[in-house]
Design an enzyme around this catalytic site. Structure first.
Site, PDB file in Angstrom:
ATOM      1  N   LYS A  12       0.850  -1.203   0.000  1.00  0.00           N
ATOM      2  CA  LYS A  12       0.000   0.000   0.000  1.00  0.00           C
ATOM      3  C   LYS A  12       0.878   1.242   0.000  1.00  0.00           C
ATOM      4  O   LYS A  12       2.027   1.216   0.462  1.00  0.00           O
ATOM      5  CB  LYS A  12      -0.949   0.045   1.201  1.00  0.00           C
ATOM      6  N   ASP A 142      -2.804  -1.592   9.600  1.00  0.00           N
ATOM      7  CA  ASP A 142      -2.835  -1.661   8.137  1.00  0.00           C
ATOM      8  C   ASP A 142      -3.377  -2.999   7.626  1.00  0.00           C
ATOM      9  O   ASP A 142      -3.643  -3.150   6.429  1.00  0.00           O
ATOM     10  CB  ASP A 142      -1.416  -1.497   7.548  1.00  0.00           C
TER      11      ASP A 142
HETATM   12  P1  ATP Z   1       4.307  -0.110   7.869  1.00  0.00           P
HETATM   13  O1  ATP Z   1       4.271   0.554   6.524  1.00  0.00           O
HETATM   14  O2  ATP Z   1       3.145  -1.027   8.134  1.00  0.00           O
HETATM   15  O3  ATP Z   1       4.578   0.802   8.993  1.00  0.00           O
HETATM   16  P2  ATP Z   1       6.786  -1.170   6.979  1.00  0.00           P
HETATM   17  O4  ATP Z   1       6.364  -1.529   5.613  1.00  0.00           O
HETATM   18  O5  ATP Z   1       7.580   0.085   7.131  1.00  0.00           O
HETATM   19  O6  ATP Z   1       5.531  -1.117   7.904  1.00  0.00           O
HETATM   20  P3  ATP Z   1       7.460  -3.904   7.435  1.00  0.00           P
HETATM   21  O7  ATP Z   1       8.075  -4.346   6.154  1.00  0.00           O
HETATM   22  O8  ATP Z   1       6.074  -4.329   7.720  1.00  0.00           O
HETATM   23  O9  ATP Z   1       7.602  -2.334   7.607  1.00  0.00           O
HETATM   24  O10 ATP Z   1       8.470  -4.404   8.569  1.00  0.00           O
HETATM   25  C1  ATP Z   1       8.602  -3.818   9.843  1.00  0.00           C
HETATM   26  C2  ATP Z   1       9.378  -4.823  10.712  1.00  0.00           C
HETATM   27  O11 ATP Z   1       8.509  -5.921  10.999  1.00  0.00           O
HETATM   28  C3  ATP Z   1      10.582  -5.423  10.023  1.00  0.00           C
HETATM   29  O12 ATP Z   1      11.728  -4.737  10.386  1.00  0.00           O
HETATM   30  C4  ATP Z   1      10.597  -6.881  10.462  1.00  0.00           C
HETATM   31  O13 ATP Z   1      11.559  -7.103  11.464  1.00  0.00           O
HETATM   32  C5  ATP Z   1       9.234  -7.142  11.095  1.00  0.00           C
HETATM   33  N1  ATP Z   1       8.439  -8.184  10.389  1.00  0.00           N
HETATM   34  C6  ATP Z   1       7.705  -9.134  10.978  1.00  0.00           C
HETATM   35  N2  ATP Z   1       7.074  -9.903  10.080  1.00  0.00           N
HETATM   36  C7  ATP Z   1       7.387  -9.443   8.874  1.00  0.00           C
HETATM   37  C8  ATP Z   1       7.046  -9.835   7.549  1.00  0.00           C
HETATM   38  N3  ATP Z   1       6.238 -10.875   7.305  1.00  0.00           N
HETATM   39  N4  ATP Z   1       7.546  -9.100   6.537  1.00  0.00           N
HETATM   40  C9  ATP Z   1       8.360  -8.042   6.794  1.00  0.00           C
HETATM   41  N5  ATP Z   1       8.734  -7.647   8.022  1.00  0.00           N
HETATM   42  C10 ATP Z   1       8.261  -8.333   9.064  1.00  0.00           C
END
Ligand code: ATP
Length: 303
Positions: A12, A142
């Protein structure tokens, strides 16, 4: 009875992210416009022998940054779904990441939504849509959006959803930076930057909704807004150069996606997006650049 299921789930971006003052419980009220874009993770869930328990493995971009134990939000989603459906948790989960990790594109939440949709397919008749929505909201703000995808207004912490009428599609260029940013860290930086200021409640934007209804990319580009952008730029000043580069290359508009550091640029059409993507790649400012169309559906079973 099927033994294995494969689910595809998009990332997203937030076309608008309005963040209210820090609440006493540490959260912020939001008004956001979620938009699902065609950058996908894939999850497969396979039944394994009784007593094996849940196992996870992660492949693809940034795989080593993703936990494979119960810290993985997809594993937590499967456990919750199994508990609600009264099903055994002898399952092997494989996640193939294409959504940047810690990139502000809700990759973890997407995997959780995909895991819930996968469990519902593995155990037909055991999980209703409102069961999935309830588990999703408890897992993260989210996650509910990524069950459905499309374009939606999110309020509360983002989990209260209202669909938005959007005509046609939009072409985005997604610029992925080398190192992620922690979402709580970016919110904390926003609170620091706002210290002492009178922060208004979060708000929507009628002009943005009109642009979506009309399918007008130029008007939409003018209304892109993210309250977290200043905080992401404060923590990662080089992102300003990425945003400038996209605009200099002719993008209609550019924005930090969620908590960053991924940036999203809006193009006139697919060819325009590909031109901007090539130009951004040659700047050397970002790790990789992708074209992605939006809006797209949320988590869907593909096999
Ligand atoms: P958001 O946009 O929802 O704030 P994000 O996209 O910035 O999140 P994510 O990729 O969801 O960040 O990852 C945040 C942290 O969550 C990562 O640093 C990782 O350690 C942990 N994590 C746990 N499960 C997952 C997963 N399935 N995929 C990615 N990261 C994960």
């Amino acid at each position: 009875m099927i033994d294995s299921v494969r689910v595809r789930v998009p990332a997203k971006i937030n076309l608008r992210l309005s963040v209210g003052p820090l609440r006493a419980d540490g959260y912020h009220d939001l008004v956001t416009v979620f938009h699902a874009v065609g950058l996908y993770d894939e999850i497969s869930i396979t039944r394994v022998g009784a007593g094996s328990g849940v196992s996870a493995q992660v492949a693809g971009e940034d795989a080593s940054a993703v936990p494979v134990d119960d810290d993985n939000i997809a594993v937590r989603a499967v456990r919750e779904a199994a508990h609600r459906a009264r099903q055994p948790t002898d399952l092997a989960i494989t996640i193939t990441k294409c959504i940047p990790v810690a990139g502000g594109m809700a990759g973890g939440s997407a995997d959780a939504a995909a895991a819930l949709v996968g469990c519902a397919a593995l155990w037909p008749g055991t999980l209703r849509a409102d069961d999935l929505a309830g588990i999703a909201a408890a897992l993260g703000s989210d996650v509910p959006f990524l069950l459905d995808g499309g374009t939606m207004i999110g309020t509360g912490r983002g989990e209260i959803l209202t669909p938005v009428l959007a005509q046609g599609g939009f072409n985005w260029v997604i610029a992925v930076s080398d190192n992620g940013l922690s979402t709580p860290g970016v919110y904390a930086e926003l609170d620091r930057l706002r210290a002492g200021a009178d922060v208004p409640p979060p708000s929507g934007d009628d002009a943005l909704l009109r642009a979506l209804r009309a399918g007008d990319a130029k008007a939409l580009a003018r209304r892109l807004h993210n309250d977290l952008q200043s905080a992401a730029l404060s923590l990662r000043p080089t992102l300003a150069r990425v945003l400038d580069a996209g605009i200099e290359l002719g993008a209609l508009g550019g924005i930090v996606s969620g908590s960053g550091p991924t940036c999203a640029f809006l193009a006139r059409d697919r060819d325009h997006a590909l031109d901007i993507a090539v130009g951004l790649t040659t700047t050397g400012l970002v790790r990789l650049v992708r074209h992605a169309a939006g809006p797209v559906d949320g988590a869907r079973v593909i096999a």
